[in-house]
Design a protein around this motif. Sequence first.
Motif, PDB file in Angstrom:
ATOM      1  N   ARG A 118       1.034   5.996  14.530  1.00  0.00           N
ATOM      2  CA  ARG A 118       1.858   5.089  13.728  1.00  0.00           C
ATOM      3  C   ARG A 118       1.871   5.583  12.282  1.00  0.00           C
ATOM      4  O   ARG A 118       0.878   6.142  11.797  1.00  0.00           O
ATOM      5  CB  ARG A 118       1.291   3.665  13.794  1.00  0.00           C
ATOM      6  CG  ARG A 118       1.479   3.005  15.149  1.00  0.00           C
ATOM      7  CD  ARG A 118       1.004   1.560  15.127  1.00  0.00           C
ATOM      8  NE  ARG A 118       1.206   0.923  16.414  1.00  0.00           N
ATOM      9  CZ  ARG A 118       2.368   0.377  16.804  1.00  0.00           C
ATOM     10  NH1 ARG A 118       3.406   0.377  15.998  1.00  0.00           N
ATOM     11  NH2 ARG A 118       2.482  -0.166  17.991  1.00  0.00           N
ATOM     12  N   SER A 119       2.988   5.308  11.605  1.00  0.00           N
ATOM     13  CA  SER A 119       3.171   5.885  10.268  1.00  0.00           C
ATOM     14  C   SER A 119       2.156   5.354   9.263  1.00  0.00           C
ATOM     15  O   SER A 119       1.845   6.007   8.280  1.00  0.00           O
ATOM     16  CB  SER A 119       4.587   5.617   9.765  1.00  0.00           C
ATOM     17  OG  SER A 119       4.811   4.228   9.722  1.00  0.00           O
ATOM     18  N   PHE A 120       1.640   4.152   9.512  1.00  0.00           N
ATOM     19  CA  PHE A 120       0.693   3.590   8.544  1.00  0.00           C
ATOM     20  C   PHE A 120      -0.759   3.796   8.982  1.00  0.00           C
ATOM     21  O   PHE A 120      -1.663   3.171   8.472  1.00  0.00           O
ATOM     22  CB  PHE A 120       0.985   2.109   8.297  1.00  0.00           C
ATOM     23  CG  PHE A 120       1.238   1.312   9.542  1.00  0.00           C
ATOM     24  CD1 PHE A 120       0.197   0.672  10.177  1.00  0.00           C
ATOM     25  CD2 PHE A 120       2.517   1.224  10.081  1.00  0.00           C
ATOM     26  CE1 PHE A 120       0.427  -0.045  11.330  1.00  0.00           C
ATOM     27  CE2 PHE A 120       2.755   0.502  11.230  1.00  0.00           C
ATOM     28  CZ  PHE A 120       1.699  -0.132  11.870  1.00  0.00           C
ATOM     29  N   VAL A 121      -0.939   4.695   9.957  1.00  0.00           N
ATOM     30  CA  VAL A 121      -2.293   5.102  10.363  1.00  0.00           C
ATOM     31  C   VAL A 121      -2.554   6.483   9.772  1.00  0.00           C
ATOM     32  O   VAL A 121      -1.824   7.430  10.047  1.00  0.00           O
ATOM     33  CB  VAL A 121      -2.416   5.159  11.894  1.00  0.00           C
ATOM     34  CG1 VAL A 121      -3.774   5.727  12.303  1.00  0.00           C
ATOM     35  CG2 VAL A 121      -2.206   3.778  12.506  1.00  0.00           C
ATOM     36  N   PRO A 164      -6.301   2.795   7.167  1.00  0.00           N
ATOM     37  CA  PRO A 164      -4.996   2.130   7.141  1.00  0.00           C
ATOM     38  C   PRO A 164      -4.260   2.424   5.845  1.00  0.00           C
ATOM     39  O   PRO A 164      -4.886   2.591   4.799  1.00  0.00           O
ATOM     40  CB  PRO A 164      -5.355   0.639   7.184  1.00  0.00           C
ATOM     41  CG  PRO A 164      -6.824   0.546   7.386  1.00  0.00           C
ATOM     42  CD  PRO A 164      -7.427   1.858   7.031  1.00  0.00           C
ATOM     43  N   SER A 165      -2.946   2.506   5.893  1.00  0.00           N
ATOM     44  CA  SER A 165      -2.191   2.258   4.666  1.00  0.00           C
ATOM     45  C   SER A 165      -1.488   0.931   4.874  1.00  0.00           C
ATOM     46  O   SER A 165      -1.254   0.505   5.998  1.00  0.00           O
ATOM     47  CB  SER A 165      -1.229   3.391   4.301  1.00  0.00           C
ATOM     48  OG  SER A 165      -0.405   3.726   5.361  1.00  0.00           O
ATOM     49  N   ILE A 166      -1.214   0.280   3.782  1.00  0.00           N
ATOM     50  CA  ILE A 166      -0.776  -1.115   3.835  1.00  0.00           C
ATOM     51  C   ILE A 166       0.607  -1.212   3.225  1.00  0.00           C
ATOM     52  O   ILE A 166       0.856  -0.663   2.152  1.00  0.00           O
ATOM     53  CB  ILE A 166      -1.769  -2.004   3.039  1.00  0.00           C
ATOM     54  CG1 ILE A 166      -3.197  -1.841   3.576  1.00  0.00           C
ATOM     55  CG2 ILE A 166      -1.342  -3.465   3.058  1.00  0.00           C
ATOM     56  CD1 ILE A 166      -3.418  -2.311   4.994  1.00  0.00           C
ATOM     57  N   ALA A 167       1.510  -1.893   3.914  1.00  0.00           N
ATOM     58  CA  ALA A 167       2.870  -2.047   3.399  1.00  0.00           C
ATOM     59  C   ALA A 167       3.435  -3.368   3.878  1.00  0.00           C
ATOM     60  O   ALA A 167       2.937  -3.975   4.820  1.00  0.00           O
ATOM     61  CB  ALA A 167       3.749  -0.899   3.867  1.00  0.00           C
ATOM     62  N   GLY A 168       4.491  -3.783   3.221  1.00  0.00           N
ATOM     63  CA  GLY A 168       5.174  -5.003   3.623  1.00  0.00           C
ATOM     64  C   GLY A 168       6.306  -5.278   2.663  1.00  0.00           C
ATOM     65  O   GLY A 168       6.693  -4.407   1.878  1.00  0.00           O
ATOM     66  N   GLY A 169       6.825  -6.480   2.732  1.00  0.00           N
ATOM     67  CA  GLY A 169       7.918  -6.852   1.843  1.00  0.00           C
ATOM     68  C   GLY A 169       8.802  -7.862   2.514  1.00  0.00           C
ATOM     69  O   GLY A 169       8.655  -8.136   3.697  1.00  0.00           O
ATOM     70  N   ASN A 170       9.710  -8.438   1.729  1.00  0.00           N
ATOM     71  CA  ASN A 170      10.528  -9.496   2.321  1.00  0.00           C
ATOM     72  C   ASN A 170      11.809  -8.945   2.922  1.00  0.00           C
ATOM     73  O   ASN A 170      12.140  -7.794   2.753  1.00  0.00           O
ATOM     74  CB  ASN A 170      10.825 -10.591   1.308  1.00  0.00           C
ATOM     75  CG  ASN A 170      11.681 -10.101   0.159  1.00  0.00           C
ATOM     76  OD1 ASN A 170      12.761  -9.547   0.367  1.00  0.00           O
ATOM     77  ND2 ASN A 170      11.192 -10.297  -1.051  1.00  0.00           N
ATOM     78  N   PHE A 176       6.412  -3.451  -0.693  1.00  0.00           N
ATOM     79  CA  PHE A 176       5.223  -2.960  -1.375  1.00  0.00           C
ATOM     80  C   PHE A 176       4.526  -1.979  -0.447  1.00  0.00           C
ATOM     81  O   PHE A 176       4.701  -2.017   0.779  1.00  0.00           O
ATOM     82  CB  PHE A 176       4.274  -4.098  -1.780  1.00  0.00           C
ATOM     83  CG  PHE A 176       3.335  -4.530  -0.683  1.00  0.00           C
ATOM     84  CD1 PHE A 176       3.730  -5.493   0.228  1.00  0.00           C
ATOM     85  CD2 PHE A 176       2.059  -3.973  -0.563  1.00  0.00           C
ATOM     86  CE1 PHE A 176       2.866  -5.895   1.252  1.00  0.00           C
ATOM     87  CE2 PHE A 176       1.191  -4.367   0.456  1.00  0.00           C
ATOM     88  CZ  PHE A 176       1.597  -5.335   1.365  1.00  0.00           C
ATOM     89  N   GLU A 232       7.405  -6.815  -6.432  1.00  0.00           N
ATOM     90  CA  GLU A 232       6.314  -7.355  -5.624  1.00  0.00           C
ATOM     91  C   GLU A 232       4.976  -6.896  -6.203  1.00  0.00           C
ATOM     92  O   GLU A 232       4.830  -5.740  -6.606  1.00  0.00           O
ATOM     93  CB  GLU A 232       6.419  -6.884  -4.162  1.00  0.00           C
ATOM     94  CG  GLU A 232       7.643  -7.432  -3.457  1.00  0.00           C
ATOM     95  CD  GLU A 232       7.538  -7.374  -1.931  1.00  0.00           C
ATOM     96  OE1 GLU A 232       6.472  -7.021  -1.404  1.00  0.00           O
ATOM     97  OE2 GLU A 232       8.545  -7.712  -1.285  1.00  0.00           O
ATOM     98  N   ASN A 258      11.559  -5.673  -3.099  1.00  0.00           N
ATOM     99  CA  ASN A 258      11.434  -6.277  -1.763  1.00  0.00           C
ATOM    100  C   ASN A 258      10.527  -5.476  -0.835  1.00  0.00           C
ATOM    101  O   ASN A 258      10.534  -5.700   0.373  1.00  0.00           O
ATOM    102  CB  ASN A 258      12.807  -6.500  -1.126  1.00  0.00           C
ATOM    103  CG  ASN A 258      13.493  -5.199  -0.755  1.00  0.00           C
ATOM    104  OD1 ASN A 258      13.094  -4.134  -1.231  1.00  0.00           O
ATOM    105  ND2 ASN A 258      14.492  -5.276   0.090  1.00  0.00           N
ATOM    106  N   ASP A 296       7.158  -6.892   7.361  1.00  0.00           N
ATOM    107  CA  ASP A 296       5.717  -7.191   7.225  1.00  0.00           C
ATOM    108  C   ASP A 296       5.013  -7.012   8.568  1.00  0.00           C
ATOM    109  O   ASP A 296       3.940  -6.416   8.656  1.00  0.00           O
ATOM    110  CB  ASP A 296       5.509  -8.641   6.763  1.00  0.00           C
ATOM    111  CG  ASP A 296       5.770  -8.840   5.275  1.00  0.00           C
ATOM    112  OD1 ASP A 296       5.533  -7.899   4.504  1.00  0.00           O
ATOM    113  OD2 ASP A 296       6.188  -9.943   4.901  1.00  0.00           O
ATOM    114  N   TRP A 349      -1.643  -4.906  10.153  1.00  0.00           N
ATOM    115  CA  TRP A 349      -2.806  -4.610  10.984  1.00  0.00           C
ATOM    116  C   TRP A 349      -3.358  -5.926  11.522  1.00  0.00           C
ATOM    117  O   TRP A 349      -3.270  -6.948  10.853  1.00  0.00           O
ATOM    118  CB  TRP A 349      -3.880  -3.905  10.153  1.00  0.00           C
ATOM    119  CG  TRP A 349      -3.524  -2.509   9.773  1.00  0.00           C
ATOM    120  CD1 TRP A 349      -2.648  -2.124   8.797  1.00  0.00           C
ATOM    121  CD2 TRP A 349      -4.005  -1.309  10.366  1.00  0.00           C
ATOM    122  NE1 TRP A 349      -2.565  -0.762   8.757  1.00  0.00           N
ATOM    123  CE2 TRP A 349      -3.395  -0.235   9.697  1.00  0.00           C
ATOM    124  CE3 TRP A 349      -4.910  -1.042  11.397  1.00  0.00           C
ATOM    125  CZ2 TRP A 349      -3.655   1.101  10.033  1.00  0.00           C
ATOM    126  CZ3 TRP A 349      -5.170   0.281  11.726  1.00  0.00           C
ATOM    127  CH2 TRP A 349      -4.545   1.341  11.048  1.00  0.00           C
TER     128      TRP A 349
END
Lengths: 92, 160
Positions: free
Chosen positions: A54-57, A86-92, B73, B28, B71, B112, B117
């Motif tokens: 996975r891209s965030f691994v 892990p790398s951590i990402a998110g957003g709305n 991070f 963000e 939008n 998200d 994880w």
Amino acid sequence: MAVKVIIPTPLRVYAAKKDSAEVSAQTVGEALGGLTAQFSELRKHLFTDDGKLRSFVNVYLNDEDIRYMAKEATPVKDGDVVSIVPSIAGGN
Amino acid sequence: MAGNFQLWISHELSERIRRHGAETFPHECCGALLGRDSTAVESGNSQESGTPREVLDLFPMVNRRDDSPGNRFAVTADDVRDAEKAARQHGLEVVGWYHSHPDHPARPSQFDREHAWPWYSYIIVSVMSGAPAEMTSWRLNDDRQEYAAERIEIRNSAGA
């Protein structure tokens, strides 16, 4: 080659709460395969359905990101430490 | 699958998350939640719930998404290693992450979920027109298909 794989905190629940596992491998890819053979529930969190990481691994061999080496084909030697970060990402 | 997860945090730390969201608006903000969770070391399965997880410190981080910081991070693996190191130095561990949703509800997005994880707590604070609003927390289910809401309990303490 006997190598140690460090399991990140969020995945320890799928690895009998262990923070690391000893595996026998010639490459980083084999080390990860050995880990998921021991703890099959880890697989879906590390790999996509078609078997790609996975891209965030992120995977480090000792202190080096394997993206800057031979990726999963990077050879390992006795006593090496493979870390899953892990790398951590998110957003709305 | 709603779970019964609880996240304890002091008023002071929850206000720091809100302020961080206001400071970086309209971008963000993001950071690590440092704390304790007994399920990390005790036996039991991952869906075991009811044992409160406690946030005892924060590790504010730089949003690495220069291309779309309003939008999205992202923090790098090196950032994560820095956060884990900071946690260890205080005898804590990284129990989750926080980020803001500028002018957007405090609900996890599809993006998200795809990048989440399991086990970690994900706090989201909505920041509407620059003012911090609702704050929620979520945990990804084992099957990666949905989030369970986690109840945030603001504790009356001086904070870490």
